[in-house]
Write a protein that holds these residues in place. Structure first.
Motif, PDB file in Angstrom:
ATOM      1  N   LEU A   1       0.839  -1.208   0.000  1.00 49.55           N
ATOM      2  CA  LEU A   1       0.000   0.000   0.000  1.00 49.55           C
ATOM      3  C   LEU A   1       0.871   1.253   0.000  1.00 49.55           C
ATOM      4  CD1 LEU A   1      -2.711  -1.032   2.630  1.00 49.55           C
ATOM      5  CD2 LEU A   1      -3.076  -0.722   0.176  1.00 49.55           C
ATOM      6  N   VAL A   2       1.890   1.253   0.839  1.00 48.96           N
ATOM      7  CA  VAL A   2       2.797   2.406   0.925  1.00 48.96           C
ATOM      8  C   VAL A   2       3.500   2.642  -0.408  1.00 48.96           C
ATOM      9  CG1 VAL A   2       4.977   3.164   1.939  1.00 48.96           C
ATOM     10  CG2 VAL A   2       3.151   2.314   3.418  1.00 48.96           C
ATOM     11  N   ASN A   3       4.004   1.576  -1.001  1.00 53.40           N
ATOM     12  CA  ASN A   3       4.765   1.743  -2.236  1.00 53.40           C
ATOM     13  C   ASN A   3       3.891   2.167  -3.409  1.00 53.40           C
ATOM     14  OD1 ASN A   3       7.316   1.300  -1.219  1.00 53.40           O
ATOM     15  ND2 ASN A   3       7.210  -0.923  -1.469  1.00 53.40           N
ATOM     16  N   ALA A   4       2.617   1.784  -3.382  1.00 50.84           N
ATOM     17  CA  ALA A   4       1.711   2.279  -4.417  1.00 50.84           C
ATOM     18  C   ALA A   4       1.560   3.791  -4.314  1.00 50.84           C
ATOM     19  CB  ALA A   4       0.351   1.586  -4.287  1.00 50.84           C
ATOM     20  N   GLU A   5       1.463   4.293  -3.078  1.00 48.05           N
ATOM     21  CA  GLU A   5       1.355   5.741  -2.881  1.00 48.05           C
ATOM     22  C   GLU A   5       2.671   6.428  -3.256  1.00 48.05           C
ATOM     23  OE1 GLU A   5       0.087   9.459  -2.146  1.00 48.05           O
ATOM     24  OE2 GLU A   5      -1.165   7.647  -2.215  1.00 48.05           O
ATOM     25  N   ARG A   6       3.786   5.853  -2.885  1.00 46.37           N
ATOM     26  CA  ARG A   6       5.081   6.441  -3.226  1.00 46.37           C
ATOM     27  C   ARG A   6       5.286   6.465  -4.737  1.00 46.37           C
ATOM     28  NH1 ARG A   6       8.910   6.909   1.004  1.00 46.37           N
ATOM     29  NH2 ARG A   6      10.665   6.430  -0.359  1.00 46.37           N
TER      30      ARG A   6
ATOM     31  N   GLY B   1      -6.633   4.694  16.593  1.00 48.34           N
ATOM     32  CA  GLY B   1      -7.954   4.766  15.987  1.00 48.34           C
ATOM     33  C   GLY B   1      -8.174   3.881  14.788  1.00 48.34           C
ATOM     34  N   PRO B   2      -7.379   3.994  13.711  1.00 49.80           N
ATOM     35  CA  PRO B   2      -7.637   3.191  12.501  1.00 49.80           C
ATOM     36  C   PRO B   2      -7.660   1.700  12.815  1.00 49.80           C
ATOM     37  CG  PRO B   2      -6.047   4.920  12.024  1.00 49.80           C
ATOM     38  CD  PRO B   2      -6.253   4.934  13.501  1.00 49.80           C
ATOM     39  N   ARG B   3      -8.513   0.962  12.085  1.00 48.76           N
ATOM     40  CA  ARG B   3      -8.656  -0.465  12.348  1.00 48.76           C
ATOM     41  C   ARG B   3      -7.835  -1.330  11.400  1.00 48.76           C
ATOM     42  NH1 ARG B   3     -10.696  -0.029  17.195  1.00 48.76           N
ATOM     43  NH2 ARG B   3     -11.255  -2.249  17.124  1.00 48.76           N
ATOM     44  N   THR B   4      -7.584  -0.846  10.188  1.00 45.76           N
ATOM     45  CA  THR B   4      -6.888  -1.655   9.191  1.00 45.76           C
ATOM     46  C   THR B   4      -5.669  -0.904   8.658  1.00 45.76           C
ATOM     47  OG1 THR B   4      -8.109  -0.781   7.283  1.00 45.76           O
ATOM     48  CG2 THR B   4      -9.115  -2.627   8.488  1.00 45.76           C
ATOM     49  N   GLU B   5      -4.827  -1.645   7.932  1.00 42.09           N
ATOM     50  CA  GLU B   5      -3.652  -1.027   7.323  1.00 42.09           C
ATOM     51  C   GLU B   5      -4.052   0.094   6.364  1.00 42.09           C
ATOM     52  OE1 GLU B   5      -4.165  -4.227   7.623  1.00 42.09           O
ATOM     53  OE2 GLU B   5      -2.338  -5.278   8.255  1.00 42.09           O
ATOM     54  N   ALA B   6      -5.080  -0.162   5.561  1.00 49.90           N
ATOM     55  CA  ALA B   6      -5.530   0.853   4.604  1.00 49.90           C
ATOM     56  C   ALA B   6      -6.041   2.094   5.322  1.00 49.90           C
ATOM     57  CB  ALA B   6      -6.610   0.274   3.693  1.00 49.90           C
ATOM     58  N   ASP B   7      -6.770   1.890   6.432  1.00 51.45           N
ATOM     59  CA  ASP B   7      -7.274   3.032   7.199  1.00 51.45           C
ATOM     60  C   ASP B   7      -6.123   3.826   7.814  1.00 51.45           C
ATOM     61  OD1 ASP B   7      -9.849   2.279   6.614  1.00 51.45           O
ATOM     62  OD2 ASP B   7     -10.186   1.264   8.533  1.00 51.45           O
TER      63      ASP B   7
END
Length: 433
Positions: A182-187, A249-255
């Motif tokens: 997920l991080v690398n897609a954003e990068r 707070g966030p529940r998932t990695e994506a959140d």
């Protein structure tokens, strides 16, 4: 005998070592390679499995013969927990580890380490014996785990079966490769190179996150007094650049990632091309909240340190040029003295121009062989880049005066990551005779 502080290290002699931790504790060791992982369950030495090649546990003492460790072993990590699982470590005296020679006549200890008494942690990584070049060294750690030996075992690559579903939901967890994807897609969308997951950063993130969850609050240094940066360096990770994200707070990695991207500072960290490795941990708190810690870093290399020091010198000389002053020349002896002071501030846990033994900048310069007739020093902590630290010095009248002093002719730069503030900088100036 040498008393160590967290992150401190000492060279070890050859032969067999005896590592003793007296008191109401269970002692164990993990034998790993350069990747920080065991090769199998046989690398975990504890009360139910007291022997492995090169390591033997008996009572409160484990003996380690580094010459007889299994092929590929380069690190032995010493772990301590309460002998009575029902008693928290925080209710026991702080454990004291001592290291002596085991294959010769009785003598004084080679080193001793007493970490800060744990708060909520149930297991401590006390120290590690690690290979450095052709020899071996001991490094004091003091890193705590709130989820027991199971958490330690997972971080070192041992498969641990969960006893029940409730236990699994209350233990800290490290997000898998999906988080990095997920991080690398954003990068990639921002043109930044990809990052890779690092087990040492993940272990530091896990320990820090567990501390925040136990206390129910966010913070760079929980009440245990151990900063996130100290946890990173205790894992054996030396960094040139570091950044962190502390979130609840966030529940998932994506959140979690989406939340970080809504904050300007945290979003810059996600996309920062200077950061190349990451470790992320997620810990449910007793009240049901979810705590997250992400640690981002670029590992320290000799070339990277030299490049950053060169940037500091260039920015300093740019300020002098703007003031119509001649630029400063680099001096390897000033550099050695500056680097030694940054190292000492991290290693001995202080921030001052005066060393704990009373030495001043000119004393350190003279010890490094400098012959300059005048010495000046700027120090700083917490800044994350060359530009940030020079800007901070220029905004401070006293530091600015050193940078713009006409009589100075030479300069040396020191940098070390770790300690309470995360980064420690030294700028040492000299006048030609």
């Amino acid at each position: 005998m040498l008393d160590l502080i967290p992150g401190g290290n000492v060279a070890l002699p050859g032969g067999v070592l005896a590592i003793r931790v007296p008191g109401p504790f269970d002692l164990s060791v993990l034998i790993t390679g350069d990747d920080g992982k065991v090769s199998g369950d046989g690398d975990f030495v504890f009360y139910n499995q007291p022997s492995a090649p090169g390591a033997h546990l008996r009572g409160d003492t484990v003996t380690v013969d580094v010459g007889r460790l299994r092929a590929g072993a380069s690190r032995v990590t010493v772990v301590v927990s309460a002998a009575d699982p029902a008693v928290p470590l925080g209710r026991l005296p702080a454990p004291t580890l001592s290291v002596t020679r085991a294959d010769g006549p009785p003598g004084r200890s080679l080193a001793r380490f007493t970490p800060q008494r744990p708060a909520h942690e149930s297991v401590l990584l006390l120290a590690e014996i690690y290979r450095r070049g052709g020899g071996w060294k001991l490094r004091a750690l003091g890193q705590g785990y709130a989820d027991g030996l199971a958490g330690v075992a997972r971080d070192f690559g041992i498969e641990v079966a969960e006893d029940s579903a409730p236990a699994a939901t209350s233990a800290p967890s490290v997000p898998d490769d999906g988080m990095v994807a997920l991080v690398n897609a954003e990068r990639s969308r921002s043109g930044a190179p990809p990052v890779t997951a690092d087990a040492r950063l993940a272990a530091a993130a896990r320990a820090h996150c567990a501390g925040m969850a136990a206390e129910g609050r966010l913070g760079a240094a929980p009440r245990s007094g151990t900063s996130l940066y100290q946890r990173v360096t205790a894992q054996g990770y030396a960094y040139l650049t570091v950044a962190e994200q502390l979130v609840s707070g966030p529940r998932t990695e994506a959140d979690f990632l989406a939340y970080c991207l809504t904050d300007a500072r945290m979003g810059r960290t996600v996309r920062d091309p200077a950061l190349s490795q990451v470790g992320v941990a997620r810990v449910p708190a007793p009240g049901g909240d979810i705590f997250w810690t992400a640690v981002w870093a670029r590992p320290l290399t000799p070339d990277g340190l030299a490049s950053m020091a060169s940037d500091v010198v260039a920015l300093t000389n740019s300020e002098r040029t703007a003031a119509r002053l001649r630029p400063l020349a680099g001096d390897p002896r000033l550099t050695a003295a500056a680097q030694a002071h940054s190292d000492e501030m991290v290693g001995r846990g202080f921030y001052s121009h005066t060393s704990p033994d009373g030495r001043q900048p000119w004393d350190r310069a003279a010890a490094a062989g400098c012959t300059h007739r005048g010495i000046g020093e700027n120090i700083a902590c917490g800044q994350r880049s060359a530009a940030e630290v020079v800007r901070g010095w220029m905004e401070s009248p006293g530091h600015r005066a050193n940078i713009l002093k006409p009589d100075f002719t030479h300069i040396g730069i020191g940098f070390r990551g770790g300690g309470e503030a995360g980064t420690y900088w030294t700028q040492l100036f000299g006048m030609s005779g």
